[in-house]
Design a protein around this motif. Sequence first.
Motif, PDB file in Angstrom:
ATOM      1  N   ASN A 126      32.769  -5.978 -13.249  1.00  0.00           N
ATOM      2  CA  ASN A 126      31.633  -5.073 -12.991  1.00  0.00           C
ATOM      3  C   ASN A 126      31.266  -4.421 -14.440  1.00  0.00           C
ATOM      4  OD1 ASN A 126      31.133  -6.170 -10.453  1.00  0.00           O
ATOM      5  ND2 ASN A 126      32.064  -4.414  -9.515  1.00  0.00           N
ATOM      6  N   ASN A 127      30.170  -4.523 -15.102  1.00  0.00           N
ATOM      7  CA  ASN A 127      29.877  -3.832 -16.236  1.00  0.00           C
ATOM      8  C   ASN A 127      31.058  -3.843 -17.428  1.00  0.00           C
ATOM      9  OD1 ASN A 127      27.452  -2.515 -15.185  1.00  0.00           O
ATOM     10  ND2 ASN A 127      28.529  -1.093 -14.179  1.00  0.00           N
ATOM     11  N   GLY A 128      31.529  -5.074 -17.661  1.00  0.00           N
ATOM     12  CA  GLY A 128      32.786  -5.310 -18.518  1.00  0.00           C
ATOM     13  C   GLY A 128      33.905  -5.832 -17.581  1.00  0.00           C
ATOM     14  N   LEU A 129      35.012  -5.403 -18.262  1.00  0.00           N
ATOM     15  CA  LEU A 129      36.410  -5.731 -17.603  1.00  0.00           C
ATOM     16  C   LEU A 129      37.159  -4.519 -17.462  1.00  0.00           C
ATOM     17  CD1 LEU A 129      38.099  -8.026 -16.643  1.00  0.00           C
ATOM     18  CD2 LEU A 129      38.946  -7.912 -19.045  1.00  0.00           C
ATOM     19  N   THR A 130      37.423  -4.449 -16.195  1.00  0.00           N
ATOM     20  CA  THR A 130      38.484  -3.226 -15.659  1.00  0.00           C
ATOM     21  C   THR A 130      39.761  -3.726 -15.389  1.00  0.00           C
ATOM     22  OG1 THR A 130      36.384  -1.988 -14.974  1.00  0.00           O
ATOM     23  CG2 THR A 130      38.664  -1.158 -14.271  1.00  0.00           C
ATOM     24  N   LEU A 131      40.747  -3.311 -16.109  1.00  0.00           N
ATOM     25  CA  LEU A 131      42.111  -3.716 -15.587  1.00  0.00           C
ATOM     26  C   LEU A 131      42.962  -2.565 -15.450  1.00  0.00           C
ATOM     27  CD1 LEU A 131      42.807  -5.995 -18.747  1.00  0.00           C
ATOM     28  CD2 LEU A 131      42.072  -6.721 -16.568  1.00  0.00           C
ATOM     29  N   VAL A 132      43.410  -2.412 -14.175  1.00  0.00           N
ATOM     30  CA  VAL A 132      44.583  -1.536 -13.647  1.00  0.00           C
ATOM     31  C   VAL A 132      45.892  -1.838 -13.585  1.00  0.00           C
ATOM     32  CG1 VAL A 132      44.770   0.302 -11.738  1.00  0.00           C
ATOM     33  CG2 VAL A 132      42.417  -0.473 -12.226  1.00  0.00           C
ATOM     34  N   TYR A 133      46.947  -1.093 -14.020  1.00  0.00           N
ATOM     35  CA  TYR A 133      48.297  -1.257 -14.154  1.00  0.00           C
ATOM     36  C   TYR A 133      48.910  -0.066 -13.505  1.00  0.00           C
ATOM     37  CZ  TYR A 133      46.778  -4.690 -17.521  1.00  0.00           C
ATOM     38  OH  TYR A 133      46.240  -5.789 -18.260  1.00  0.00           O
ATOM     39  N   ARG A 134      50.260  -0.304 -12.993  1.00  0.00           N
ATOM     40  CA  ARG A 134      51.204   0.568 -12.591  1.00  0.00           C
ATOM     41  C   ARG A 134      52.010   0.952 -13.905  1.00  0.00           C
ATOM     42  NH1 ARG A 134      49.688   3.335  -8.311  1.00  0.00           N
ATOM     43  NH2 ARG A 134      49.019   1.915  -6.407  1.00  0.00           N
ATOM     44  N   ILE A 135      52.134   1.864 -14.451  1.00  0.00           N
ATOM     45  CA  ILE A 135      53.175   2.547 -15.425  1.00  0.00           C
ATOM     46  C   ILE A 135      54.428   2.565 -15.038  1.00  0.00           C
ATOM     47  CG2 ILE A 135      53.301   4.070 -17.232  1.00  0.00           C
ATOM     48  CD1 ILE A 135      50.298   5.119 -16.895  1.00  0.00           C
ATOM     49  N   ASP A 136      55.500   1.919 -15.860  1.00  0.00           N
ATOM     50  CA  ASP A 136      56.901   1.828 -15.578  1.00  0.00           C
ATOM     51  C   ASP A 136      57.238   3.310 -15.613  1.00  0.00           C
ATOM     52  OD1 ASP A 136      56.566  -0.732 -15.477  1.00  0.00           O
ATOM     53  OD2 ASP A 136      57.415  -1.179 -17.451  1.00  0.00           O
ATOM     54  N   SER A 137      58.322   3.619 -14.758  1.00  0.00           N
ATOM     55  CA  SER A 137      58.731   4.890 -14.755  1.00  0.00           C
ATOM     56  C   SER A 137      59.506   5.355 -16.004  1.00  0.00           C
ATOM     57  CB  SER A 137      60.017   4.977 -13.637  1.00  0.00           C
ATOM     58  OG  SER A 137      60.962   4.094 -13.780  1.00  0.00           O
ATOM     59  N   GLU A 138      59.965   4.513 -16.858  1.00  0.00           N
ATOM     60  CA  GLU A 138      60.463   4.906 -17.853  1.00  0.00           C
ATOM     61  C   GLU A 138      59.522   5.202 -19.182  1.00  0.00           C
ATOM     62  OE1 GLU A 138      62.717   2.589 -21.786  1.00  0.00           O
ATOM     63  OE2 GLU A 138      62.502   1.577 -19.978  1.00  0.00           O
ATOM     64  N   ASP A 139      58.383   4.623 -19.062  1.00  0.00           N
ATOM     65  CA  ASP A 139      57.314   5.148 -19.671  1.00  0.00           C
ATOM     66  C   ASP A 139      56.646   6.511 -19.301  1.00  0.00           C
ATOM     67  OD1 ASP A 139      57.230   2.880 -21.532  1.00  0.00           O
ATOM     68  OD2 ASP A 139      55.930   1.975 -20.127  1.00  0.00           O
ATOM     69  N   SER A 170      32.770  -6.322 -23.957  1.00  0.00           N
ATOM     70  CA  SER A 170      32.712  -7.478 -24.940  1.00  0.00           C
ATOM     71  C   SER A 170      33.955  -7.736 -25.659  1.00  0.00           C
ATOM     72  CB  SER A 170      31.602  -7.187 -26.056  1.00  0.00           C
ATOM     73  OG  SER A 170      30.317  -7.324 -25.194  1.00  0.00           O
ATOM     74  N   GLY A 171      35.012  -7.517 -24.692  1.00  0.00           N
ATOM     75  CA  GLY A 171      36.515  -7.438 -25.267  1.00  0.00           C
ATOM     76  C   GLY A 171      36.896  -6.407 -26.095  1.00  0.00           C
ATOM     77  N   GLU A 172      36.214  -5.333 -26.048  1.00  0.00           N
ATOM     78  CA  GLU A 172      36.707  -4.086 -26.904  1.00  0.00           C
ATOM     79  C   GLU A 172      36.996  -2.909 -25.938  1.00  0.00           C
ATOM     80  OE1 GLU A 172      33.976  -2.816 -29.882  1.00  0.00           O
ATOM     81  OE2 GLU A 172      33.869  -4.879 -30.760  1.00  0.00           O
TER      82      GLU A 172
END
Length: 286
Positions: free
Chosen positions: A191-204, A234-236
């Motif tokens: 929706n309205n572009g591309l949204t990606l959601v990740y779980r951040i590693d505990s080390e980071d 648009s990929g950015e």
Amino acid sequence: MRGYALVLIVLLLVGVMGGCISSGGENSSTSRTASRTIPGSAGTSETAPASTTSSPTETTSTTTPQTPSPGQWLSGVHQVEYTSNVTLDLNVTVIQGNFSQTNALRLRILTRAYLDFEGRNAIINTTTMSLSDGTSGTTHLLIVNGSMYTKTLSGWLKVNDSAMSELVWDYNIISLAKRYVNRTPVQRSGNNGLTLVYRIDSEDLLKMAVTYFSPTQNAELNVSNGVLELHFVSGELKWGRISYDASSKAEVNDPTMGNMTIIQKGRWEGIINVTETNEKIKVEEP
């Protein structure tokens, strides 16, 4: 005790690090030297005249540039400017002997950032405000060819801080996005572009949280619920969100207050807006 706990934490946050990363045009040692590099655009090409008995006819063809994938776009980012707005909520408990007191502390950390990944140059100005008691402070940081300088009351001071350097170059929004974008996200929407959601590693998470949640180097630090949210149009990459929970326990021997145990529990949440990419700014030694 209340004043000591609040001042201690605010000074640690403002004086030691001064926020994630920021840049500003107020610094006299910076000047823009190049305009933004814009990715290739549509072009035209001429074809040979048609083989007919009539006058040669010129034809043109237009190639529509393809939208780069997020990974492709990120790999082409060599300089970036961005702003961030962070809210840091902390519950700070100070224990001394049989006495214990807990105070709530809310900080607003506003930054502007310029990073040059190729030249290892950066400009960092950060304003940290305590919304609990009105305390505020601004820090200035320059990195020139990998050498780090911080502004003090007596002028610029060259410092050697490997932990700070790692935070600047490896845990900014672009570097984090590069690290996670090729992984499988826990959530993906268009929706309205591309949204990606990740779980951040505990080390980071530990690398990111240590500056803000560890009053001492020997503090016991725990992190959880790390989320990285990336929004592409648009990929950015246009903006991102970083959030996590953290807690720490540290033993402090203060010459004035004596031996104390400081326990912190809180949440970090920041929104980062990418304002410019591949526009080089000259950064000079102060």
